[in-house]
Scaffold this motif. Sequence first.
Motif, PDB file in Angstrom:
ATOM      1  N   ALA A   3       0.834  -1.195   0.000  1.00 41.70           N
ATOM      2  CA  ALA A   3       0.000   0.000   0.000  1.00 41.70           C
ATOM      3  C   ALA A   3       0.870   1.247   0.000  1.00 41.70           C
ATOM      4  CB  ALA A   3      -0.922   0.010   1.220  1.00 41.70           C
ATOM      5  N   MET A   4       0.247   2.347  -0.303  1.00 46.81           N
ATOM      6  CA  MET A   4       0.913   3.645  -0.339  1.00 46.81           C
ATOM      7  C   MET A   4       1.036   4.182   1.082  1.00 46.81           C
ATOM      8  SD  MET A   4       1.695   6.012  -2.715  1.00 46.81           S
ATOM      9  CE  MET A   4       2.002   7.768  -2.705  1.00 46.81           C
ATOM     10  N   LEU A   5       2.171   4.815   1.377  1.00 43.03           N
ATOM     11  CA  LEU A   5       2.335   5.401   2.712  1.00 43.03           C
ATOM     12  C   LEU A   5       2.091   6.899   2.635  1.00 43.03           C
ATOM     13  CD1 LEU A   5       3.006   5.097   5.625  1.00 43.03           C
ATOM     14  CD2 LEU A   5       5.407   5.392   5.075  1.00 43.03           C
ATOM     15  N   THR A   6       0.849   7.293   2.834  1.00 39.60           N
ATOM     16  CA  THR A   6       0.523   8.718   2.802  1.00 39.60           C
ATOM     17  C   THR A   6       0.559   9.276   4.214  1.00 39.60           C
ATOM     18  OG1 THR A   6      -1.815   8.350   3.136  1.00 39.60           O
ATOM     19  CG2 THR A   6      -1.040   8.283   0.876  1.00 39.60           C
ATOM     20  N   PRO A   7       0.707  10.599   4.342  1.00 41.70           N
ATOM     21  CA  PRO A   7       0.645  11.198   5.672  1.00 41.70           C
ATOM     22  C   PRO A   7      -0.617  10.825   6.409  1.00 41.70           C
ATOM     23  CG  PRO A   7       1.372  12.803   4.054  1.00 41.70           C
ATOM     24  CD  PRO A   7       0.984  11.573   3.294  1.00 41.70           C
ATOM     25  N   THR A   9      -2.472   8.062   6.269  1.00 41.47           N
ATOM     26  CA  THR A   9      -2.505   6.721   6.848  1.00 41.47           C
ATOM     27  C   THR A   9      -1.535   6.622   8.022  1.00 41.47           C
ATOM     28  OG1 THR A   9      -0.853   5.939   5.271  1.00 41.47           O
ATOM     29  CG2 THR A   9      -3.145   5.654   4.661  1.00 41.47           C
TER      30      THR A   9
ATOM     31  N   GLN B  27       6.765  14.067   7.759  1.00 46.93           N
ATOM     32  CA  GLN B  27       7.211  13.235   6.654  1.00 46.93           C
ATOM     33  C   GLN B  27       8.033  14.050   5.668  1.00 46.93           C
ATOM     34  OE1 GLN B  27       3.618  10.972   5.453  1.00 46.93           O
ATOM     35  NE2 GLN B  27       5.042   9.366   4.893  1.00 46.93           N
ATOM     36  N   THR B  93       2.562   1.121   9.775  1.00 46.19           N
ATOM     37  CA  THR B  93       1.452   1.523   8.914  1.00 46.19           C
ATOM     38  C   THR B  93       1.389   0.648   7.668  1.00 46.19           C
ATOM     39  OG1 THR B  93       1.783   3.783   9.683  1.00 46.19           O
ATOM     40  CG2 THR B  93       0.411   3.481   7.747  1.00 46.19           C
ATOM     41  N   MET B  94       2.553   0.409   7.070  1.00 53.44           N
ATOM     42  CA  MET B  94       2.572  -0.430   5.881  1.00 53.44           C
ATOM     43  C   MET B  94       2.125  -1.847   6.203  1.00 53.44           C
ATOM     44  SD  MET B  94       3.603   1.494   3.445  1.00 53.44           S
ATOM     45  CE  MET B  94       4.066   0.272   2.253  1.00 53.44           C
ATOM     46  N   PRO B  98      -4.172  -2.384   4.549  1.00 54.69           N
ATOM     47  CA  PRO B  98      -4.427  -3.359   3.494  1.00 54.69           C
ATOM     48  C   PRO B  98      -3.825  -2.837   2.191  1.00 54.69           C
ATOM     49  CG  PRO B  98      -6.415  -2.101   3.975  1.00 54.69           C
ATOM     50  CD  PRO B  98      -5.395  -1.715   5.003  1.00 54.69           C
ATOM     51  N   ALA B  99      -3.354  -3.737   1.356  1.00 52.89           N
ATOM     52  CA  ALA B  99      -2.722  -3.349   0.100  1.00 52.89           C
ATOM     53  C   ALA B  99      -3.760  -2.738  -0.827  1.00 52.89           C
ATOM     54  CB  ALA B  99      -2.061  -4.551  -0.546  1.00 52.89           C
ATOM     55  N   ARG B 100      -3.829  -1.432  -0.787  1.00 52.29           N
ATOM     56  CA  ARG B 100      -4.796  -0.733  -1.646  1.00 52.29           C
ATOM     57  C   ARG B 100      -4.150  -0.496  -3.002  1.00 52.29           C
ATOM     58  NH1 ARG B 100      -6.982   1.916   3.434  1.00 52.29           N
ATOM     59  NH2 ARG B 100      -4.894   2.564   3.838  1.00 52.29           N
ATOM     60  N   ARG B 101      -3.601   0.672  -3.137  1.00 50.68           N
ATOM     61  CA  ARG B 101      -2.921   0.984  -4.389  1.00 50.68           C
ATOM     62  C   ARG B 101      -1.565   0.304  -4.399  1.00 50.68           C
ATOM     63  NH1 ARG B 101      -3.504   7.360  -4.256  1.00 50.68           N
ATOM     64  NH2 ARG B 101      -3.587   6.923  -2.048  1.00 50.68           N
ATOM     65  N   TRP B 103       2.349  -0.227  -4.545  1.00 47.29           N
ATOM     66  CA  TRP B 103       3.460   0.571  -4.046  1.00 47.29           C
ATOM     67  C   TRP B 103       4.265   1.078  -5.242  1.00 47.29           C
ATOM     68  CZ3 TRP B 103       4.979   3.090  -0.069  1.00 47.29           C
ATOM     69  CH2 TRP B 103       6.323   3.359   0.145  1.00 47.29           C
TER      70      TRP B 103
END
Lengths: 239, 239
Positions: A3-7, A9, B27, B93-94, B98-101, B103
């Motif tokens: 998944a993407m690590l956005t601020p 999340t 970040q 967090t990762m 859940p694996a959305r988009r 990476w």
Amino acid sequence: MRAMLTPATLAATAALLGDPARAAMLQALFGGESLTAGELARIAGIGAPAASAHLAKLTDGGLVAVHRQGRHRYHRLASEEVAAALETLGGLTMAVAPARRPWPHGEEFRTARLCWDHLAGRLGVALHQGLTGRGWLAPAEGGWAVTTTGEAGLGALGVDLAAARRARRFACDCMDWSERRAHLAGGLGRAIAARCLDRHWLHRLPPARSGDPLGRRRLGLTPEGARVLDGALGVRIGA
Amino acid sequence: MRAMLTPATLAATAALLGDPARAAMLQALFGGESLTAGELARIAGIGAPAASAHLAKLTDGGLVAVHRQGRHRYHRLASEEVAAALETLGGLTMAVAPARRPWPHGEEFRTARLCWDHLAGRLGVALHQGLTGRGWLAPAEGGWAVTTTGEAGLGALGVDLAAARRARRFACDCMDWSERRAHLAGGLGRAIAARCLDRHWLHRLPPARSGDPLGRRRLGLTPEGARVLDGALGVRIGA
DNA sequence: GCCGCGCTTCGTCCACGGGCGAAGCGGGGC
DNA sequence: GCCCCGCTTCGCCCGTGGACGAAGCGCGGC
């Protein structure tokens, strides 16, 4: 596929740890035991409904896992990552907090303790050093793998490698905040800690005082344990 | 004389990271650069007053340090511990999300990147392995100390050891979430990263796309860098 | 000296979320 | 079958804190 690590999340996860009641619950679970909702409510100093809501958020967020048994629901930390985050956040908090009251656990706490289900403190760090330095562990994808030498050595100590391999992670690092060094986590870390407690090489020390937020995480090394660990891995933490 | 680690203090620290705007700011600062309040406000997508309030909380909490220069105020992460906490929380967090988009950074990001001011990814882990495995670093109170061998080797590479020693921590571990292994932080970690960038053994890669939350943290290894690091420390991350 | 710009402070609004009591659900014990 | 007990759900209250606009402060530029 990660998944993407956005601020957003990252903030959502951090916010789960950012409530005093939830933090108290997680710190209690960090001792490695599974606790019921009622016990956690008492520890956090809140009522049952509030505790239930907090626990729902923690499980939804993947930080806590639940296990039903009769009319009780036992809660425990969900993963290595949660324990690692608690350990590191503890280090940050200690580094950041001005020295108010004296640290009441002192050397005993730094010597040996549990970090969720594996060994930490000077003992945990020395163990990591011994395992990697003697070639029992070798770098591998996502952490460490055991070598043939290591397999023999750990087998001789009676460490349950089969159980260790069933874990999601076999062996990986976890930050030790009191030593500022890595110690061993993952299935192997748990199996080694279990073996040490099982054979009474280590034993849980009583809380320093009642209501101690560190619970029964402090560990004591028996003379036999000191002998065994020194002989096998050169682990010496006495002096 | 250390402070007490109560659930309340841990929660207070975590709550600082638990706001989307503050998380976005941290970040951004995690890339290693010092940024002004205005830039951070734009990054967080909020107005100047709100940004000012958030930055005041972060500095009060000891997570961010400020440096006045003319009518600008440059902000940066305050310490190793903050960087380590961000790194570990990112890993949590990762692991939890859940694996959305998919990476989007894939292998390039895992190969080499900055963790605040030091090297991370496969490169950072291999560097740690090389330094400790070759006996350049030895265990010490609060982390690692450089040996005489290490002093010679690092001196030959042109690493500024004097600057490294001026840091609050000379050398300590930091968790690498993509590798689940420790990499090197502290003054020495910063000095090595600075030397690598200075000599163009490593260079910053452009963001994968605009608005990338990971900013310019990804690093590329030049052919000369690969040769130098392999020759001195056996660091090989190509294949 | 005046203005401009970056940043902070003040005042105000509003929404999110945590707390509790009451009621509901479900598993065991007798 | 009945009740008890652990836990959850519902409904409600209220406090915290994050957002903005307007005004103030301080440093630089012209």
